[in-house]
Design a protein around this motif. Structure first.
Motif, PDB file in Angstrom:
ATOM      1  N   ALA A 148       0.661  -1.139  -0.036  1.00 19.11           N
ATOM      2  CA  ALA A 148       0.313  -0.031   0.040  1.00 19.11           C
ATOM      3  C   ALA A 148       0.937   1.191  -0.436  1.00 19.11           C
ATOM      4  O   ALA A 148       0.511   2.700   0.013  1.00 19.11           O
ATOM      5  CB  ALA A 148      -1.369  -0.343   1.091  1.00 19.11           C
ATOM      6  N   ALA A 149       1.678   1.310   0.490  1.00 14.42           N
ATOM      7  CA  ALA A 149       2.863   2.371   0.036  1.00 14.42           C
ATOM      8  C   ALA A 149       3.721   2.270  -0.760  1.00 14.42           C
ATOM      9  O   ALA A 149       5.230   3.329  -1.021  1.00 14.42           O
ATOM     10  CB  ALA A 149       3.586   2.143   1.183  1.00 14.42           C
ATOM     11  N   SER A 150       3.645   1.938  -1.691  1.00 12.10           N
ATOM     12  CA  SER A 150       4.541   1.528  -2.992  1.00 12.10           C
ATOM     13  C   SER A 150       4.689   2.863  -3.957  1.00 12.10           C
ATOM     14  O   SER A 150       3.127   3.084  -4.563  1.00 12.10           O
ATOM     15  CB  SER A 150       4.312   0.343  -3.641  1.00 12.10           C
ATOM     16  N   PRO A 151       5.078   3.020  -4.609  1.00 12.86           N
ATOM     17  CA  PRO A 151       5.271   3.684  -5.537  1.00 12.86           C
ATOM     18  C   PRO A 151       4.268   3.708  -6.861  1.00 12.86           C
ATOM     19  O   PRO A 151       4.645   2.867  -6.937  1.00 12.86           O
ATOM     20  CB  PRO A 151       6.219   4.394  -5.862  1.00 12.86           C
ATOM     21  N   PRO A 152       3.687   4.045  -7.564  1.00 15.20           N
ATOM     22  CA  PRO A 152       3.228   3.877  -9.053  1.00 15.20           C
ATOM     23  C   PRO A 152       4.391   2.785  -9.776  1.00 15.20           C
ATOM     24  O   PRO A 152       5.237   3.154 -10.016  1.00 15.20           O
ATOM     25  CB  PRO A 152       2.827   5.419 -10.011  1.00 15.20           C
ATOM     26  N   GLY A 153       3.573   1.526 -10.073  1.00 22.39           N
ATOM     27  CA  GLY A 153       4.187   1.159 -10.717  1.00 22.39           C
ATOM     28  C   GLY A 153       4.246   0.952 -12.035  1.00 22.39           C
ATOM     29  O   GLY A 153       3.237   1.702 -12.538  1.00 22.39           O
ATOM     30  N   ASP A 154       4.671   0.074 -13.048  1.00 24.84           N
ATOM     31  CA  ASP A 154       3.845  -0.154 -14.414  1.00 24.84           C
ATOM     32  C   ASP A 154       3.799  -1.039 -15.253  1.00 24.84           C
ATOM     33  O   ASP A 154       3.828  -2.242 -14.041  1.00 24.84           O
ATOM     34  CB  ASP A 154       5.676   0.350 -15.313  1.00 24.84           C
ATOM     35  N   VAL A 155       3.051  -1.748 -15.519  1.00 21.57           N
ATOM     36  CA  VAL A 155       2.294  -3.055 -16.600  1.00 21.57           C
ATOM     37  C   VAL A 155       3.234  -2.427 -18.389  1.00 21.57           C
ATOM     38  O   VAL A 155       3.018  -1.723 -19.143  1.00 21.57           O
ATOM     39  CB  VAL A 155       0.954  -2.598 -17.193  1.00 21.57           C
ATOM     40  N   CYS A 156       3.310  -3.622 -19.048  1.00 25.70           N
ATOM     41  CA  CYS A 156       4.563  -3.453 -20.075  1.00 25.70           C
ATOM     42  C   CYS A 156       4.377  -5.070 -20.996  1.00 25.70           C
ATOM     43  O   CYS A 156       3.469  -5.693 -21.035  1.00 25.70           O
ATOM     44  CB  CYS A 156       6.044  -3.791 -19.655  1.00 25.70           C
ATOM     45  N   TYR A 157       4.249  -4.166 -22.405  1.00 24.79           N
ATOM     46  CA  TYR A 157       4.607  -5.454 -23.058  1.00 24.79           C
ATOM     47  C   TYR A 157       5.684  -5.774 -23.973  1.00 24.79           C
ATOM     48  O   TYR A 157       6.445  -4.641 -24.391  1.00 24.79           O
ATOM     49  CB  TYR A 157       3.290  -5.063 -24.314  1.00 24.79           C
ATOM     50  N   VAL A 158       5.728  -6.870 -24.378  1.00 30.90           N
ATOM     51  CA  VAL A 158       6.779  -7.451 -25.138  1.00 30.90           C
ATOM     52  C   VAL A 158       6.145  -8.342 -26.242  1.00 30.90           C
ATOM     53  O   VAL A 158       5.985  -9.132 -26.703  1.00 30.90           O
ATOM     54  CB  VAL A 158       7.852  -8.550 -24.594  1.00 30.90           C
TER      55      VAL A 158
END
Length: 313
Positions: A148-158
């Motif tokens: 809950a304290a994590s900074p925003p993350g990503d979803v990626c595509y290869v």
């Protein structure tokens, strides 16, 4: 609520994750704290490769290679690690295991920016794959890093040709993910909020805006997931001790299946009739199985790879 009638398949792991079934039906797992990739044969842990760092979510590619996330040395403290948290500081990457047991790095940056901590991945029907790339929060005095304290993350595509791009930014610890059985949407669990998000896939690697597919609750901590043949989504809740069963189409949690280990990290279907649900339990360092009333959704795994001999343990 249901209590799982769990059957122990194998033990002796250090923070078990990434269960997946190889093209020949063999169960494979990874270990975040053990830094290794193993297959399970007759209840034995056969270590096939030791890439180091923290191997995380894994899936077989259409060409038969095992592709897995490596988050670079992060894990939470639990019984299987001697309450020792992951130190981090490794080399986050997407890696693969070839039939001869060699590990190769496929991706460690996108557009010159290093990956954060790749967590889980899934293939689409075109041979490309999506993966989540969360940012770990600062650890507290107990060594935990609350999602809950994590900074925003990503979803990626290869894409199948290896071209990579970030396709969404902003989830608070994006974790398990899965393309829907019809191939029309991507579901992503957000561990920091307990939400499962649905992204319409407008083209391979192109996503529409997120919409809520299911709300599992703030103490659910969504992790790995899979579908059964009837379209129900099964979501492991790391820290919750449960697998949440979401109704076809989302919205409603039909059941909560309770397990002995609080750190239920991931799930996959296997067995001769695809009705065995394998569940990785990180704190007890083991893999268990329960029988499911219907088969799991079939996944394409491609040609059978040759298996290295490995280390029997």
């Amino acid at each position: 609520m249901t209590t799982a009638d769990e059957r122990v398949i194998a033990t002796g792991f250090a923070y078990t994750e990434g269960p997946c079934i190889g093209p020949d039906g063999t169960l494979w797992v990874v270990e975040l704290a053990g830094g290794c990739v193993s297959r399970i044969e007759d209840g034995r842990r056969i270590v096939v490769a030791r890439p180091g760092g923290s191997p995380n979510g894994a899936a077989f590619a259409p060409d038969g290679r095992l592709v897995f996330c490596n988050n670079g040395g992060n894990w939470g403290p639990n019984e299987s690690t001697g309450m020792r948290p992951g130190p981090g500081g490794g080399h986050p990457a997407i890696q693969c295991l070839t039939g001869d047991g060699e590990v190769h790095t496929l991706l460690d940056s996108i557009d010159g920016t290093p990956l954060n901590a790749p967590n889980d991945l899934c293939f689409d029907q075109h041979g490309g794959y999506y993966f989540t790339d969360p940012v770990w929060a600062r650890r507290d005095e107990h060594g935990s890093a609350p999602a809950a304290a994590s900074p925003p993350g990503d979803v990626c595509y290869v894409s199948p040709d290896g071209t990579a791009r970030r396709v969404h930014h902003g989830l608070r610890f994006p974790n398990g993910l899965h393309v829907t059985p019809d191939g029309q949407a991507l579901l992503v669990g957000e561990t920091g909020t307990g939400l499962i998000h649905r992204f319409d896939i407008t083209a391979p690697g192109s996503l529409g805006p997120p919409a809520t597919y299911a709300d599992l609750g703030p103490d659910s901590f969504p992790d790995g997931m899979c579908f059964d043949r009837d379209g129900r989504l099964l979501v492991a809740g790391t820290g919750s001790g449960a697998v949440f069963v979401v109704a076809p189409g989302g919205g409603t949690v039909q059941d909560t299946v309770r397990f002995a280990d609080p750190d239920v990290t991931n799930v996959c279907f296997g067995g001769p009739d695809q009705r065995t649900l394998f569940v990785t339990q990180a704190s007890l360092g083991r893999v268990v199985a329960i029988e499911w009333p219907v088969p799991g959704m079939a996944l394409f795994t491609g040609a059978r790879p040759e298996q290295g001999q490995g280390e029997s343990q």
